[in-house]
Enzyme design. Structure first.
Site, PDB file in Angstrom:
ATOM      1  N   GLU A  23     -10.031   6.080  -2.112  1.00 51.27           N
ATOM      2  CA  GLU A  23      -8.759   5.364  -2.068  1.00 51.27           C
ATOM      3  C   GLU A  23      -8.210   5.189  -3.484  1.00 51.27           C
ATOM      4  O   GLU A  23      -8.851   4.608  -4.346  1.00 51.27           O
ATOM      5  CB  GLU A  23      -8.977   3.984  -1.433  1.00 51.27           C
ATOM      6  CG  GLU A  23      -7.767   3.069  -1.516  1.00 51.27           C
ATOM      7  CD  GLU A  23      -8.072   1.642  -1.048  1.00 51.27           C
ATOM      8  OE1 GLU A  23      -9.215   1.389  -0.605  1.00 51.27           O
ATOM      9  OE2 GLU A  23      -7.172   0.808  -1.142  1.00 51.27           O
ATOM     10  N   ASP A  82     -11.779   0.413  -1.020  1.00 48.84           N
ATOM     11  CA  ASP A  82     -12.015  -0.899  -1.608  1.00 48.84           C
ATOM     12  C   ASP A  82     -12.501  -1.891  -0.558  1.00 48.84           C
ATOM     13  O   ASP A  82     -12.210  -1.749   0.628  1.00 48.84           O
ATOM     14  CB  ASP A  82     -10.713  -1.450  -2.213  1.00 48.84           C
ATOM     15  CG  ASP A  82     -10.323  -0.699  -3.475  1.00 48.84           C
ATOM     16  OD1 ASP A  82     -11.208  -0.036  -4.054  1.00 48.84           O
ATOM     17  OD2 ASP A  82      -9.143  -0.768  -3.861  1.00 48.84           O
ATOM     18  N   ASP A 101     -11.453  -4.650   0.386  1.00 50.74           N
ATOM     19  CA  ASP A 101     -10.435  -5.660   0.703  1.00 50.74           C
ATOM     20  C   ASP A 101      -9.682  -5.228   1.968  1.00 50.74           C
ATOM     21  O   ASP A 101     -10.029  -4.227   2.587  1.00 50.74           O
ATOM     22  CB  ASP A 101      -9.472  -5.852  -0.482  1.00 50.74           C
ATOM     23  CG  ASP A 101      -8.787  -4.549  -0.863  1.00 50.74           C
ATOM     24  OD1 ASP A 101      -8.922  -3.552  -0.116  1.00 50.74           O
ATOM     25  OD2 ASP A 101      -8.113  -4.515  -1.907  1.00 50.74           O
ATOM     26  N   ASP A 132      -6.701  -3.972   2.467  1.00 53.64           N
ATOM     27  CA  ASP A 132      -6.080  -2.649   2.388  1.00 53.64           C
ATOM     28  C   ASP A 132      -7.110  -1.539   2.568  1.00 53.64           C
ATOM     29  O   ASP A 132      -6.868  -0.550   3.254  1.00 53.64           O
ATOM     30  CB  ASP A 132      -5.393  -2.461   1.031  1.00 53.64           C
ATOM     31  CG  ASP A 132      -3.989  -3.051   1.041  1.00 53.64           C
ATOM     32  OD1 ASP A 132      -3.524  -3.438   2.133  1.00 53.64           O
ATOM     33  OD2 ASP A 132      -3.382  -3.125  -0.050  1.00 53.64           O
TER      34      ASP A 132
END
Ligand code: 0RA
Length: 634
Positions: A421, A494, A496, A498
């Site tokens: 990503e 990641d 998180d 997203d």
């Protein structure tokens, strides 16, 4: 099930259990997480058999605090009378001999599920302790075993009017590499079993975290299809349903079309999910294509050419569940039905039931045919776009996307492709990697929402094009697994929201367009650390909250946690290339999660909830999960 009095003589005994402990993987698939969970399914399958005999309607599964398991049913109870030949009770034979059971008498109509259909004795062989309690003929009986060996005589411990069997077992630490049960893994499978056996109530209780879920669907397959379509827009509100039983087989099918473009056909044979398809699925597809074409012609709806199989399956959600006495499983993962007689049989059942349904429900039939005709129109446009992607010249001289940092080795069983990503993490990964075997493809932002786009639109998307060309397999009709360029495809995002979202998108893409990559176990999820815990010169990575807490506790001993520093990594970009290599890329230290079909399927549903066009479930999902972002993690 024929009405026949069961006696201890009905047991057929084949062999002892030593072989099971010697080669456990032969019987339960593996000695890792999957094999461990298989123990539960094996016991539950026996209880489900009681249900198929029409006798049991409740199965309770409990995960105890120490990861031991209890499975309880209200069936007839395993028989406890003596077998003269073996001078043992039927119960003891069922638990200590392979293939002992009334189930191998082909005349007796019993469907034994389970990957290998090996029975409960295998669970006994692989448990350091197993206790069985039987309620039968007014009495309660109990007996204990250890690693497949009987510990004591059968005891009568009380009186009861109920009947049923309760099996308690502790998986053997000498056998399994992991002993920790996963609630969601069990829940997914148990839910499926409940859908496939209308009326059966299954309760899963996790005493480790006081979590309980109940699965009970009086509507069976119809509810299954509705649940699968819950986040979609159905084009007819009531699923089509039919069932045909003969002496030895049951065919049960439910169908509902939605306004989307994907096809979702799930096949089950004796409640086993046949991920690789087989004769029951091909019989179903053949009949579906023929019946819809015939109807379209008869009604003069079809102007040009025939509708293809892909056309009639656009937006189709269907469950094909069959029960047969002797299934033959083939394929890489033994999840493809091989019995050749099944194809014609399913074909003829579907042909007659579906054409009857169309005659009786012309409004629904027209909607379905019109949808297939729409697809036929789009097919030509898609073909043009696909030809573009196949032409390698689209990517310069090497034929590979410029963003791909390829590895030097061409040995695909050794090489790995990381889908990373973001450009910056992609940059770090390029510096950190082992250039010989690890390739890096950075992906920009959010890739296209594949659920809402037909193939033609998808294939003009740059990120998807790069991914397809890097994989080497091509896509859709041209897909060819043998052309794959890496045997490990690793999704690295990641930690998180997203990141979770992009991971869900990618899982969906693979689930939809590269299912064989998932089936073959080529798809992985990287596990970067969530924390770095340090004190003085000591610094250790933690991959989850429990590990972090344990580290803080250990390092903080003696001086109340003073001087312990916790760094939380939100993005891969926060790590320098060395750290990224140590924690996430280095094959000797990293841990990766292999993606299973169930993971990908669940991601696909989540994806719909997050991105789909129907607003209500999304709102509900966000409301229930807003505070618990962990649930986004697949
Ligand atoms: C052998 C014969 C019969 C039932 C069972 C085994 C049986 C096994 C398990 C395992 C878990 N629950 C179970 N319930 C039953 C047939 C018994 C009869 O005909 O009375």
């Amino acid at each position: 099930m024929p009405e026949k009095k069961y006696t201890g003589e009905d047991i057929r005994v084949l062999e002892g259990l030593d072989g099971v402990r010697l080669r456990p993987a032969m019987y339960i698939g593996s000695t890792g997480k999957e094999g461990l969970h298989h123990l539960v399914y094996e016991v539950v399958d026996n209880s489900v058999d009681e249900c198929l005999a029409g006798i049991c309607n409740l199965i309770k599964i409990t995960i105890h605090k120490d990861n031991s398991i209890t499975v309880e049913d209200n069936g007839r109870g395993i028989p406890v009378d003596m077998n003269k030949q073996f001078k043992k009770t039927a119960l003891e034979l069922v638990l200590t001999k392979l293939h002992a059971g009334g189930k191998f008498d082909k005349k007796a109509y019993m469907i034994s599920g389970g990957l290998h259909g090996v029975g409960i004795s295998v669970v006994n062989a692989l448990s350091e302790k197993l206790k069985v309690q039987v309620k039968r003929q007014g009495n309660i009986y109990e007996q204990e075993y250890k690693r497949g060996k009987t510990l004591d005589k059968l005891k009568q411990t009380g009186k009861t009017k109920d009947t049923g069997t309760t099996v308690f077992f502790v998986p053997d630490k000498e056998i399994f590499s992991t002993l920790e049960f996963d609630f969601n893994t069990l829940a997914t499978r148990l839910k499926e079993i409940a859908f496939l056996n209308a009326g059966l109530k299954i309760i899963l209780n996790d005493e480790r975290k006081n979590k309980k879920e109940e699965f009970h669907y009086t509507g069976g397959l119809v509810e299954f299809v509705k649940w699968l379509n819950k986040t979609k827009e159905a084009i007819h509100s009531k699923p089509i349903y039919f069932k045909k039983s003969t002496d030895h087989t049951i065919i049960e099918i439910s169908i509902q079309y939605n306004s989307g473009y994907q096809e979702n056909i799930f096949g089950f044979v004796n409640t086993i999910n046949t991920v690789e398809g087989g004769t029951h699925i091909s019989g179903f597809k053949t009949a579906l294509t023929r019946v819809i074409n015939d109807y379209a012609k008869k009604q003069n709806i079809l102007k040009t050419g025939n509708l293809t199989g892909d056309d009639v399956r656009e937006g189709l959600t269907a469950i094909v569940s069959i029960k047969i006495p002797e299934p033959q499983f083939e394929g890489q993962t033994k999840t493809k039905l091989g019995n050749s007689e099944v194809k014609g049989y399913v074909d003829s059942v579907v042909s007659s039931a579906l054409s009857d349904f169309f005659e009786e429900n012309p409004a629904i039939a027209k909607k379905i045919v019109n949808k297939a005709a729409e697809s036929a129109k789009a097919r030509n446009a898609a073909k043009k776009a696909r030809d573009l992607v196949r032409r390698k010249s689209a990517f310069g001289l090497s034929g590979l996307p410029g963003k791909l940092a390829d590895c030097s080795s061409k040995k695909k069983d050794k090489t790995e492709l990381y889908l990373v990503e973001g450009e910056s993490a992609g940059g770090s990964a390029k510096q950190a990697r082992n250039k010989e075997i690890q390739a890096i493809l950075p992906l920009k932002g959010k890739i296209l929402n594949v659920e809402k786009a037909r193939l033609d639109k998808m294939l003009v998307n740059q990120e998807i094009k790069s991914l397809v060309v890097a994989l080497g397999t091509a896509i859709a009709e041209s897909f060819d697994l043998s052309k794959i360029r890496y045997h490990k495809i690793v999704i690295m995002t990641d930690a998180d929201v997203d990141g979770a979202h992009i991971r869900t998108l990618l899982l969906t893409l693979f689930y939809r367009y590269f299912p064989e990559v998932v089936n073959n176990g080529y798809l992985y999820i990287a596990q970067p650390p969530l924390y770095q815990v340090s004190k003085g010169r000591e610094s250790v990575y933690a991959y989850n909250d429990a590990e972090k807490d344990a580290l803080v506790k250990r390092m903080g001993k003696g001086d109340d946690g003073k001087g312990v520093n916790i760094q939380r990594y939100k993005g891969l970009g926060e790590m320098n290339p060395d750290q990224l290599w140590d924690t996430t890329l280095n094959p000797e230290h990293r841990s990766m999660k292999r993606v299973t079909v169930a993971d990908a399927q669940e991601a696909d549903r989540l994806f719909d909830i997050l991105m789909g066009s129907v607003v209500a479930p999304r709102k509900h999902f966000i409301q229930t999960h807003a505070l618990n972002v962990k649930n986004l993690d697949i």
